[in-house]
Scaffold this active site. Sequence first.
Site, PDB file in Angstrom:
ATOM      1  CG  HIS A  14      -1.761  -1.458   1.083  1.00 22.63           C
ATOM      2  ND1 HIS A  14      -3.170  -1.023   0.401  1.00 22.63           N
ATOM      3  CD2 HIS A  14      -2.155  -2.057   2.068  1.00 22.63           C
ATOM      4  CE1 HIS A  14      -3.422  -2.644   0.985  1.00 22.63           C
ATOM      5  NE2 HIS A  14      -2.290  -3.091   1.637  1.00 22.63           N
ATOM      6  NE  ARG A  33       1.344  13.773   4.401  1.00 23.00           N
ATOM      7  CZ  ARG A  33       1.528  12.591   3.445  1.00 23.00           C
ATOM      8  NH1 ARG A  33       2.650  13.080   2.212  1.00 23.00           N
ATOM      9  NH2 ARG A  33       1.186  11.663   3.074  1.00 23.00           N
TER      10      ARG A  33
HETATM   11  P1  ADP Z   1       2.747  10.073   0.052  1.00 25.59           P
HETATM   12  O1  ADP Z   1       1.719   9.720   0.270  1.00 25.59           O
HETATM   13  O2  ADP Z   1       2.973  11.583   0.531  1.00 25.59           O
HETATM   14  O3  ADP Z   1       2.308   9.727  -1.325  1.00 25.59           O
HETATM   15  P2  ADP Z   1       3.369   7.925   1.039  1.00 25.59           P
HETATM   16  O4  ADP Z   1       2.025   7.285   0.811  1.00 25.59           O
HETATM   17  O5  ADP Z   1       4.841   6.130   0.579  1.00 25.59           O
HETATM   18  O6  ADP Z   1       4.142   9.235   0.405  1.00 25.59           O
HETATM   19  O7  ADP Z   1       3.670   8.287   3.142  1.00 25.59           O
HETATM   20  C1  ADP Z   1       3.290   7.274   3.990  1.00 25.59           C
HETATM   21  C2  ADP Z   1       3.659   8.073   5.078  1.00 25.59           C
HETATM   22  O8  ADP Z   1       5.285   7.782   5.264  1.00 25.59           O
HETATM   23  C3  ADP Z   1       3.175   9.294   4.578  1.00 25.59           C
HETATM   24  O9  ADP Z   1       3.201  10.245   6.124  1.00 25.59           O
HETATM   25  C4  ADP Z   1       4.575  10.184   4.534  1.00 25.59           C
HETATM   26  O10 ADP Z   1       4.551  11.486   5.314  1.00 25.59           O
HETATM   27  C5  ADP Z   1       5.619   9.426   5.245  1.00 25.59           C
HETATM   28  N1  ADP Z   1       6.905   8.845   4.483  1.00 25.59           N
HETATM   29  C6  ADP Z   1       7.183   8.769   2.863  1.00 25.59           C
HETATM   30  N2  ADP Z   1       8.386   8.978   2.703  1.00 25.59           N
HETATM   31  C7  ADP Z   1       9.106   9.690   3.941  1.00 25.59           C
HETATM   32  C8  ADP Z   1      10.323   9.935   4.522  1.00 25.59           C
HETATM   33  N3  ADP Z   1      11.160   9.277   3.238  1.00 25.59           N
HETATM   34  N4  ADP Z   1      10.870  10.355   5.167  1.00 25.59           N
HETATM   35  C9  ADP Z   1       9.138  10.097   6.421  1.00 25.59           C
HETATM   36  N5  ADP Z   1       8.380  10.153   6.028  1.00 25.59           N
HETATM   37  C10 ADP Z   1       8.323   9.511   5.117  1.00 25.59           C
HETATM   38  P1  ADP Z   2      -2.541   5.074   3.872  1.00 27.60           P
HETATM   39  O1  ADP Z   2      -3.304   6.174   5.043  1.00 27.60           O
HETATM   40  O2  ADP Z   2      -2.328   4.724   4.841  1.00 27.60           O
HETATM   41  O3  ADP Z   2      -2.711   6.274   2.944  1.00 27.60           O
HETATM   42  P2  ADP Z   2      -5.484   4.902   2.299  1.00 27.60           P
HETATM   43  O4  ADP Z   2      -6.764   5.288   2.603  1.00 27.60           O
HETATM   44  O5  ADP Z   2      -4.943   5.762   1.699  1.00 27.60           O
HETATM   45  O6  ADP Z   2      -4.301   4.821   3.512  1.00 27.60           O
HETATM   46  O7  ADP Z   2      -5.456   4.221   1.194  1.00 27.60           O
HETATM   47  C1  ADP Z   2      -4.487   3.647   1.144  1.00 27.60           C
HETATM   48  C2  ADP Z   2      -3.452   2.653  -0.283  1.00 27.60           C
HETATM   49  O8  ADP Z   2      -4.959   1.664   0.362  1.00 27.60           O
HETATM   50  C3  ADP Z   2      -4.628   3.332  -1.293  1.00 27.60           C
HETATM   51  O9  ADP Z   2      -3.643   3.597  -1.598  1.00 27.60           O
HETATM   52  C4  ADP Z   2      -5.165   1.867  -2.135  1.00 27.60           C
HETATM   53  O10 ADP Z   2      -3.903   0.866  -2.427  1.00 27.60           O
HETATM   54  C5  ADP Z   2      -5.523   0.968  -1.247  1.00 27.60           C
HETATM   55  N1  ADP Z   2      -7.155   1.231  -0.499  1.00 27.60           N
HETATM   56  C6  ADP Z   2      -7.114   2.222   0.624  1.00 27.60           C
HETATM   57  N2  ADP Z   2      -8.637   1.785   0.374  1.00 27.60           N
HETATM   58  C7  ADP Z   2      -8.951   1.247  -0.333  1.00 27.60           C
HETATM   59  C8  ADP Z   2     -10.510   0.783  -0.756  1.00 27.60           C
HETATM   60  N3  ADP Z   2     -11.728   0.951  -0.190  1.00 27.60           N
HETATM   61  N4  ADP Z   2     -10.412  -0.514  -1.493  1.00 27.60           N
HETATM   62  C9  ADP Z   2      -9.306  -0.580  -2.129  1.00 27.60           C
HETATM   63  N5  ADP Z   2      -8.686  -0.190  -2.092  1.00 27.60           N
HETATM   64  C10 ADP Z   2      -7.709   0.380  -1.011  1.00 27.60           C
END
Ligand code: ADP
Ligand code: ADP
Length: 668
Positions: free
Chosen positions: A237, A294
Amino acid sequence: MKEIRKILVANRGEIAVRIFRTCERMGIATVAVFSDADASSLFVRRAEEAVRIGRAASRESYLVMERVLDAAKKTGADAIHPGFGFLSERPEFVQAVQDAGITFIGPSPNAMRAMGLKREAKLTAKAAGVPVVPGYTGQDQSTDGIAAACKDIGYPLLIKASAGGGGRGMRIVRAASELSDSIESARREAESAFGDGTLIVEKYVERPKHIEIQILGDEHGNVVHLYERECSIQRRHQKIVEEAPSPLLSADVRAKMGADAVKLAKSLSYSNAGTVELVVAPSGEYYFLEVNTRLQVEHPVTEGVIEALDLVEEQIRVARGEKLRFTQEDVTRRWRGAAIECRLCAEDPREGYLPQSGRVVDFTFDPKIASLDWLRIETAVESGDEVPVHYDSMIAKIITHGTTRTDAIQRMRRALASLSVQGIRTNQELLESVMVHADFVRGDVDTHFLEREAATLLPERPSLLARAAIAAALHADAMHVTRVTPHVPNGWRSNRYAPERSSWSEGDRKVEVGIVRERDGSFVVTAMGDADSPFEGHLDRVRRVRASHDEIVVEGSDGHLTHARIVIDRDRTFVRLEGRSITLHALPRFPDRDADSAVDGCVAPMPGKILKVLVENGATVKAGETLVVMEAMKMEHAVKAPHDGIAKEVRAKVGEQVDGGALLVVVE
Ligand code: ADP
Ligand code: ADP
Ligand code: MG
């Protein structure tokens, strides 16, 4: 209007470096904060001032609000940029920064609070008229209460921690029989990971795409969207490849998603940068997931498709109280081309993406590619830097853009191929495989792509061991660092037929390379595996076109020039050849091919002819006693017993021509 003269970045790695760059361009002074583990990191070197704020563990440094605030006061920073992760989405932090009279570069604590928990965020989105995934966001958090609601949702479904983030705290449930166990284990995980056991349930969208909309608002009620990013290539994810625009998204759906994101942002009086994340079903129906309050890791992709956009600059301007400098129509006029980002992570995709740490011995792009304007490199490291174990495994982002998606992809392939990253394992090869995968090229990927295609993306590629070892040996010879015959001066040759030998290993495969310099300056090269790792021998007559400390160019007999980048780190030689990286260990002395591994005895220090054998089988010998006399280059060499013992096996025969390293007498 507030003035900003000096910005403290409450973050580390590539994002800190990236923010400093914009500050420098705007004439704003920079401050880094760092933990013990980061004392010599690139981002600390890049800042004008730096303050140590604690131990390596984030909760003792980057997550300690008071330390960050103290550092800002001490250095007179008048604004703080939080980057992403760490304190970036903590409303208490924003409040504390503002209470200290310092400008926070990001949204208001209220907007953060409204979006911080998935449950509340979904309710807010629904109220704003944005489609949300059907599911359960109820107050009743008992297992039975949640399970009852799941009946109406239908399977498969997804249980999420309301306070979750970073892809953690989620469980897919495919059958009613797994339900109550999943609810309970998800709750336990959420309590321990986020200190909040509240769960929500969503219908699991099959084969979903992750598409997100960049938004930007000011403190005067203006909000625009900056189009979408497609982030479906994920592992656990978490995104590893992102692009803009999203391929295969219809103009109609795109317009609706953008309008919905703006509607939601306005309902929150959102200012500064943010991202509305959505899942999109194969039917094109989309649903709100969450708002990240952010700057996002993948923001450069948006900067790649909107002319002259620097999101960090816009964030700083908004934080100063300025009005947005463009309308939605302006954005649309400036929106062009395609951009892709690959996240280079210190991890081993073949070992379940196990994070790697250690020294990055080499981090070098081919300079003629690195300077091209279609390539952007956001890196946390330079050659020689350490990757600490304590933080995120992402070490660099590589971003390319082009007029079309095809151009951007082709450029990304070149960029990845021209990067030499040595010393630690990374996902470089995986990224390269993604860039040529037919589904990716068609734009037809969903969030399960990586999992589904793992086998095709990580094939066992034939080793280039023999050719890499030949390049390394020719390079060593040119640089006069050959270890082949330690007792003999460099450039020493007995005669033109006696090969200079060297042994190399890659993992448990070994290869012995022989080089014979011909009178015309060319070389006859051979490479042979040992008995344990046989592979096809390699024989060629080559020319060494040029060699420098980190490069060698060899012309094969077919006229084909091969470039190899060579980086030597103690006993390891890293060879980057034909877009592949091979880590060679130079074996300290050549093991004799027909000797048992651990026999000790005397070996020929060089190729030559046996003149005398002064010992008989079974004789007792004393350390330093001459056992064999060899002749090479018209000179005699005494080969002496390495220690006291019994001459167990005398292999040397008078008159015989032997290779350097040949075992002459076994002494036990
Ligand atoms: P984004 O949502 O910015 O695309 P991700 O979903 O991969 O990035 O990041 C998941 C979580 O980890 C977020 O809270 C993001 O701020 C944090 N995160 C990702 N990469 C880094 C990093 N290189 N250093 C610190 N925190 C990170
Ligand atoms: P996080 O805060 O960990 O980023 P998100 O709700 O943004 O959580 O979900 C992270 C990832 O999980 C998404 O980018 C997607 O790939 C998958 N995902 C989240 N919710 C669903 C859903 N209802 N059905 C299918 N995939 C999902
Ligand atoms: Mg998310």
